[in-house]
Design an enzyme around this catalytic site. Structure first.
Site, mmCIF file in Angstrom:
data_model
loop_
_atom_site.group_PDB
_atom_site.id
_atom_site.type_symbol
_atom_site.label_atom_id
_atom_site.label_comp_id
_atom_site.label_asym_id
_atom_site.label_seq_id
_atom_site.Cartn_x
_atom_site.Cartn_y
_atom_site.Cartn_z
ATOM 1 N N CYS A 178 34.069 6.957 54.782
ATOM 2 C CA CYS A 178 34.325 8.191 55.513
ATOM 3 C C CYS A 178 33.108 9.118 55.431
ATOM 4 C CB CYS A 178 35.601 8.854 55.000
ATOM 5 S SG CYS A 178 36.344 9.992 56.192
ATOM 6 N N HIS A 191 39.930 4.267 54.738
ATOM 7 C CA HIS A 191 40.357 4.498 53.354
ATOM 8 C C HIS A 191 41.354 3.414 52.953
ATOM 9 C CE1 HIS A 191 38.568 8.504 53.080
ATOM 10 N NE2 HIS A 191 39.076 8.776 54.267
#
Length: 491
Positions: free
Chosen positions: A333, A429
């Site tokens: 991310c 994630h």
């Protein structure tokens, strides 16, 4: 019938409220009750995607799992995600509504009570028991005006409170008795008992302490809970719980760069449980060790600011040396965004509008902006075809001409990797929670996976936590204390 409700508040942050609610949720759902967790207001950069397409604090997602129900945005209707020392992104019922400074938030939080009560009502309508978790400390009387997180909510909804103190940090008698001394008498009347958490040693040695607290406060003692070491297997709520390192005596060292605005750090939790790996969380000022096999750049709530911290710590230089030694780098991310050539923030999403050079370790460029992506995804690695499942939670779009790291089911790709295959990044994630992906990444750095089932381990730990609380807390008394909301409700 209306659901019964019980609120768990604490004498301070990190006293174990989240885990107590999770353990009690599992204990009561095993008794056949329909249980829902609820936290009116949370402040955390560790968030989870919900089944209804929003985001809530990671702790409430774990509590939902403990209650054996899908996570919902109504379990945490107000979420503050810090982006600076005094400012935060404001998420209401799962959706970003803007940014707020701490002083401004004190003025607007009263207007959020309607959303909080709306979500609370929705959960109450589908449950036999709602377990409410407070935030921070019940004794923060300086923040009591228009409070929606602790006694303000308890009074507005008319729900009974049990107060938790943490003996492991010391001063638990003063914390509990002191809370009684400083809070408003009408708030005091909401408290129906207390629990002392994280006790180590012979419980009989604190029997007089429990009696003293009860005598000084007038609240009955509901439990003295011994320290539960297996709690490290469950996702932590915030960075206060992160260890400096976890030393397993393994042969492979994995370094995690713990910059100030670290987000979704539970991505590395499964690695911390691998016996063949040492996981090291580095704070700014600590160099990347020369024996690191993998360096992880995790998510960030303030990517550009954390990139500046990264450079100030000299980690950019350390990363180049690490790669020259044959090491691997993974960005997730915000960490993925940092690895690229450039990050632009034309709308001032994270701060003043502008753009900065990235680490230039991947051929990728990121523009922050647009709607926040919140979705669960599945797919496989492009090179080896190893399946994965995870979730996206980010603002910004990244364009790359490099080979994608992942192929997504339903079409599309995500992430990038360099020609050597030793530098990679993606928006997904939860990769390491997927046993297949975790084994894959450990093999890449020459480490052996123990082969444990991470998800099954979470379930087993929740059951053990429930057993632990059933033994040391008067759960029958807690159910007697719990009552339908609205009885005696005031503002």
């Amino acid at each position: 019938m209306q659901a019964r409700v019980l609120m768990i508040q604490g004498t301070g942050s990190d006293v174990g409220k989240s885990l107590l609610v999770a353990g009690l949720a599992r204990a009561f759902v095993r008794r056949g009750l329909r249980v829902r967790p609820f936290k009116p207001q949370n402040m955390s950069n560790n968030a989870a995607v919900t089944a209804d397409g929003g985001e809530i604090g990671r702790a409430q997602a774990l509590q939902a799992r403990a209650a054996r129900v899908p996570p919902s945005v109504h379990m945490n209707p107000v979420l503050l995600k810090p982006q600076s020392d005094v400012g935060a992104q404001l998420v209401v019922q799962g959706r970003v509504v803007g940014n707020t400074w701490a002083r401004d938030y004190q003025r607007i939080k009263a207007g959020l009570l309607d959303s909080v009560l709306d979500s609370f009502g929705r959960l109450s309508a589908e449950a036999d028991l709602v377990l409410v978790e407070g935030a921070g400390s019940a004794s923060e009387v300086n923040l009591r005006t228009d409070d929606i997180a602790n006694m303000g909510f308890a009074r507005a909804a008319g729900v009974p409170v049990v107060l938790v103190g943490d003996i492991d940090r010391g001063g638990v008698i003063a914390s509990l008795v002191g809370t009684k001394a400083v809070i408003d008498p009408e708030d005091t009347a909401m408290i129906e008992g207390f629990i002392v958490n994280r006790f180590r040693g012979d419980p009989s040695l604190f029997a007089d302490g429990m009696t003293l607290i009860a005598d000084r406060t007038g609240w009955p003692a509901l439990g003295l809970v011994p320290y539960f070491p297996e709690a490290v297997r469950l996702p932590a709520e915030d960075a206060l719980s992160l260890p400096a390192r976890t030393a397993q005596g393994g042969i492979a060292k994995i370094v995690v760069l713990a910059y100030p605005h670290l987000a979704n750090f539970d991505d590395v939790d499964p690695l911390r449980q691998e016996p063949g790996v040492d996981v090291v969380f580095l704070r700014p000022g600590q160099p990347i060790p020369g024996d690191a096999a993998l360096v992880i750049l995790p998510g960030s709530k303030a990517t550009i600011a954390d990139l500046d911290t990264l450079r100030g710590a000299g980690w950019d230089i350390d990363l180049k040396a690490h790669l020259r030694r044959g090491g691997h780098v993974l960005g997730i991310c915000g960490g993925y965004q940092m690895l690229g050539r450039r990050i632009a923030d034309p709308e001032g999403i994270e701060g003043p509008p502008g753009s900065v050079d990235g680490l230039r370790l991947l051929d990728a460029e990121t523009v922050l902006g647009g709607d926040k992506v919140l979705t669960e995804v599945t797919g496989r690695t492009t090179a080896e075809g190893v399946p994965f499942k995870g979730y996206e939670m980010h603002v910004g779009r990244t364009v790359t001409s490099a080979r994608p790291l992942l192929e997504l089911d339903g079409g599309g790709t995500d992430g990038a990797m360099d020609a050597s295959g030793r530098v990679a990044g993606c928006y997904i994630h939860g990769l390491m929670a997927d046993d297949r992906q975790r084994r894959h990444w450990l093999q890449r750095i020459g480490a052996a996976s123990s082969g444990f089932d991470y998800e099954a381990g979470i379930e087993d730990t929740l059951d053990r936590l429930a057993d632990h609380l059933e033994e040391h807390v008067d759960c029958a008394r807690l159910l007697d204390i719990a009552r339908a909301p609205g009885i005696g409700a005031t503002k």
